[in-house]
Scaffold this active site. Structure first.
Site, mmCIF file in Angstrom:
data_model
loop_
_atom_site.group_PDB
_atom_site.id
_atom_site.type_symbol
_atom_site.label_atom_id
_atom_site.label_comp_id
_atom_site.label_asym_id
_atom_site.label_seq_id
_atom_site.Cartn_x
_atom_site.Cartn_y
_atom_site.Cartn_z
ATOM 1 N N MET A 13 115.624 8.918 39.428
ATOM 2 C CA MET A 13 114.778 9.054 38.237
ATOM 3 C C MET A 13 115.239 10.235 37.382
ATOM 4 S SD MET A 13 112.432 6.694 37.892
ATOM 5 C CE MET A 13 111.078 7.338 36.893
ATOM 6 N N GLY A 14 115.512 11.361 38.028
ATOM 7 C CA GLY A 14 115.943 12.563 37.306
ATOM 8 C C GLY A 14 117.281 12.363 36.622
ATOM 9 N N ARG A 34 118.853 21.040 43.792
ATOM 10 C CA ARG A 34 118.881 21.994 44.899
ATOM 11 C C ARG A 34 120.226 21.983 45.626
ATOM 12 N NH1 ARG A 34 114.761 21.816 49.704
ATOM 13 N NH2 ARG A 34 115.171 19.650 49.221
ATOM 14 N N ALA A 76 106.793 14.366 44.234
ATOM 15 C CA ALA A 76 105.501 15.029 44.015
ATOM 16 C C ALA A 76 105.057 15.744 45.293
ATOM 17 C CB ALA A 76 104.461 13.998 43.602
ATOM 18 N N SER A 128 106.531 6.250 33.245
ATOM 19 C CA SER A 128 106.555 4.938 33.886
ATOM 20 C C SER A 128 107.728 4.097 33.415
ATOM 21 C CB SER A 128 105.264 4.185 33.618
ATOM 22 O OG SER A 128 105.352 2.896 34.188
ATOM 23 N N GLY A 130 110.139 2.934 36.077
ATOM 24 C CA GLY A 130 111.129 2.871 37.147
ATOM 25 C C GLY A 130 112.471 3.431 36.698
ATOM 26 N N LYS A 182 98.402 8.232 33.901
ATOM 27 C CA LYS A 182 99.474 7.577 34.657
ATOM 28 C C LYS A 182 98.929 6.987 35.960
ATOM 29 C CE LYS A 182 103.518 6.134 35.951
ATOM 30 N NZ LYS A 182 103.715 6.162 37.351
ATOM 31 N N HIS A 185 97.198 3.880 35.135
ATOM 32 C CA HIS A 185 98.255 2.881 34.868
ATOM 33 C C HIS A 185 98.693 2.233 36.185
ATOM 34 C CE1 HIS A 185 102.526 1.810 35.099
ATOM 35 N NE2 HIS A 185 102.436 1.397 33.858
ATOM 36 N N ASN A 186 98.937 3.068 37.174
ATOM 37 C CA ASN A 186 99.389 2.538 38.454
ATOM 38 C C ASN A 186 98.315 1.714 39.137
ATOM 39 O OD1 ASN A 186 101.651 4.093 37.846
ATOM 40 N ND2 ASN A 186 102.001 4.636 39.977
ATOM 41 N N GLU A 189 98.380 -1.482 37.570
ATOM 42 C CA GLU A 189 99.613 -2.131 38.065
ATOM 43 C C GLU A 189 99.334 -2.826 39.417
ATOM 44 O OE1 GLU A 189 103.228 0.442 38.120
ATOM 45 O OE2 GLU A 189 103.279 0.091 40.273
ATOM 46 N N ARG A 287 96.626 -4.656 50.231
ATOM 47 C CA ARG A 287 97.862 -4.112 50.812
ATOM 48 C C ARG A 287 97.570 -3.530 52.196
ATOM 49 N NH1 ARG A 287 101.640 -1.030 46.260
ATOM 50 N NH2 ARG A 287 101.288 -2.489 44.545
ATOM 51 N N HIS A 451 63.274 7.987 48.598
ATOM 52 C CA HIS A 451 64.256 8.364 47.566
ATOM 53 C C HIS A 451 63.746 8.119 46.149
ATOM 54 C CE1 HIS A 451 67.207 9.470 50.479
ATOM 55 N NE2 HIS A 451 67.151 8.284 51.061
HETATM 56 C C1 6PG Z 1 105.986 3.219 37.314
HETATM 57 C C2 6PG Z 1 105.531 2.890 38.712
HETATM 58 C C3 6PG Z 1 105.981 3.900 39.707
HETATM 59 C C4 6PG Z 1 105.450 3.645 41.118
HETATM 60 C C5 6PG Z 1 105.945 2.384 41.716
HETATM 61 C C6 6PG Z 1 105.700 2.261 43.197
HETATM 62 O O1 6PG Z 1 105.092 3.337 36.493
HETATM 63 O O2 6PG Z 1 107.186 3.316 37.058
HETATM 64 O O3 6PG Z 1 104.146 2.877 38.722
HETATM 65 O O4 6PG Z 1 105.515 5.152 39.272
HETATM 66 O O5 6PG Z 1 105.832 4.687 41.918
HETATM 67 O O6 6PG Z 1 105.413 1.305 41.063
HETATM 68 O O7 6PG Z 1 104.368 2.342 43.542
HETATM 69 P P1 6PG Z 1 103.907 1.918 45.004
HETATM 70 O O8 6PG Z 1 105.023 2.251 45.941
HETATM 71 O O9 6PG Z 1 102.682 2.710 45.286
HETATM 72 O O10 6PG Z 1 103.670 0.446 44.929
#
Ligand code: 6PG
Length: 480
Positions: A13-14, A34, A76, A128, A130, A182, A185-186, A189, A287, A451
């Site tokens: 990602m970085g 690092r 994180a 977001s 990926g 965010k 958002h997840n 998702e 899940r 109550h």
């Molecule tokens: C994004 C995704 C990302 C997240 C993956 C995996 O917005 O690019 O939300 O941040 O880490 O979708 O999430 P899980 O492993 O919890 O399914």
């Protein structure tokens, strides 16, 4: 020359974000990791980026033009805290530290307080999309001060995805607001993915369609209301054939869904805020259930007593499932936006819900045309009580609700698990009901715990003397 922006943490990602930054006019990017091998790999593989490679944190800080701006892209948690303290020891007032990881928003609130006490800006930014999004254009949800956004905004806008001419980035709100959004958002998702998976399961097991046929159905759906990245990639996954066995890949993937925590955070947070994200919660729990390997392995012939879902008109059946998916999805988004509103109220953020839906139109995992309709709804009425009340969505639900009931009822009879479809429908019916069974719950609470309850026909707080003569007494108003 000095760099106008630096990236710390060069995992995928970085690295991709750094390359994206470097590819934009006007940016010179410093990079630091690092272990230096990773930095070396990046600069050798991408000489075109013109990176300033720093071997240590001092060199990294020295390579940045003022106000120094650095984006942290590390895992994180503890790693983030370590990098933040390395930077704050070296940065000066006015400099900007951005955390681009999936941080828990309460950590971001804490970090912002600590860092800003030193005069340094701290921005928690949700990113977001990926790996591909990081490289080509993500959706970015930055929090933090307005002052920091003046410097940072244009840089982020230069790398964000573009949706209908607008960059997918907005200053979400102060401190943890960006990471909060965010997180939601997840959560959405998770719900979206679970709902699509339930639709697939029904098409497969009640409709008898093969994965390849379902891929075609999803491709068709992707041309209408359901158009979205997640529907698109689902079709791709369903089309994939396993090279080892020749079977559809979906049939050889172990059916235990993993997660990295943001869905759980969404639900935990929503529970604390008292905002019902039932669709998201069901997705998270689905899940969890899938991953109870030993429990599932121990199941031995639990009775189903199910009836076969006899599908006579296949086209009508597919359309029913499509509508059930659309309506359930609407509930998930509506619940997600309600959670953002609840969070904004609790943490004093001024979040523009329409702007949030707009930056989700491109770059992110839940990107979809549909988000334009959400933006329209909040543009028309910023104080909309629920998305479902917006005329457009109300109409969409009206068109779908009968199919939705058919699908949930038939799936139950057939023994096909549809936790997200069913809970979304129940939520809708709950929201719709002029009177809820909560009245009885209040009665029960009053019975065993005094109550108290309120009445529909008069002001005040009441209690029935359940263990006495069962007369009603009025509670004296509290004096504090
Ligand atoms: C994004 C995704 C990302 C997240 C993956 C995996 O917005 O690019 O939300 O941040 O880490 O979708 O999430 P899980 O492993 O919890 O399914």
């Amino acid at each position: 020359t000095k760099a106008n922006i630096g990236v710390v943490g060069l995992a995928v990602m970085g690295s991709n974000l750094a390359r994206n930054l470097a590819s934009r006019e006007g940016n010179t990017v410093a990079v630091y990791n690092r272990s230096y091998e990773r930095t070396e790999l990046l600069i050798t593989e991408h000489p075109e980026a013109g990176f300033i490679a720093a071997a240590d944190i001092d060199a990294f800080v020295a390579s940045l033009a003022k106000p120094r701006t650095a984006i942290i892209m590390v895992q994180a948690g503890k790693g983030t805290d370590a990098v933040i303290s390395q930077l704050t020891e070296r940065f000066e007032p006015g400099d900007i530290i951005v955390d681009g990881g999936n941080a828990l928003f309460t950590d971001t609130i804490r970090r912002e307080k600590e860092v800003s006490a030193k005069g340094i800006n701290f921005v928690g930014a949700g990113i977001s999309g990926g790996e591909e999004g990081a490289l080509k254009g993500p959706s970015i949800m930055p929090g933090g001060s307005a002052e920091a956004y003046k410097t940072l905004g244009p840089i982020l806008a230069s790398i964000a995805a573009i949706a209908e001419g607008e960059p997918c980035v907005t200053h979400v709100g102060t401190d943890g607001a960006g990471h909060f959004v965010k997180m939601i958002h997840n959560g959405i998702e998770y719900a979206d993915m679970q709902l699509i998976a339930e639709a697939y399961d029904i098409l497969r097991h009640a409709g008898g369609y093969s994965p390849a046929e379902i891929a075609e159905i999803f491709e068709e759906w992707n041309k209408g209301d359901l158009e979205s990245f997640l529907i698109e990639i689902t079709a791709e996954v369903l089309k994939q054939v396993d090279a080892k066995t020749g079977k559809p890949l979906v049939d050889v993937i172990l059916d235990q869904a993993g997660s990295k925590g943001t869905g759980v955070w969404t639900v935990q947070t929503a529970l604390n805020l008292g905002t019902p994200v039932s669709g998201i919660a069901e997705a998270v729990f689905a899940r969890s259930l899938s991953s109870q390997a030993s429990q599932r392995a121990a199941v031995d012939g639990l009775p189903a007593d199910a009836t076969k879902w006899s599908v006579s008109d296949k086209a009508a059946f597919v359309e029913d499932v499509r509508r059930a998916l659309y309506a359930s999805k609407l509930v998930a988004y509506s619940q997600g936006f309600d959670a953002i509103r609840a969070g904004a109220k609790e943490y004093n953020w001024n979040i523009n819900l329409g702007a949030v839906s707009k930056i989700w139109r491109g770059g992110c995992i839940i990107r979809a045309q549909f988000l334009n309709r959400i933006a329209d709804a909040y543009d028309k009425n910023a104080n909309l009580e629920s998305l479902i009340f917006d005329p457009f969505f109300k109409q969409a639900v009206a068109t779908s609700v009968s199919s939705w009931r058919q699908v949930v009822a038939n799936a139950s009879l057939a023994g096909i698990p549809v936790p997200a479809f069913a809970s979304s429908l129940s939520y809708y019916d709950g929201l719709r009901s002029p009177r809820l069974s909560a009245a009885l719950v209040q009665g029960q609470r009053d019975f065993f715990g005094a109550h108290t309850y309120k009445r529909v026909d008069m002001e005040g707080t009441f209690h029935t003397l359940w263990s006495g003569d069962r007369s009603e007494v009025e509670q004296a108003p509290s004096t504090h």
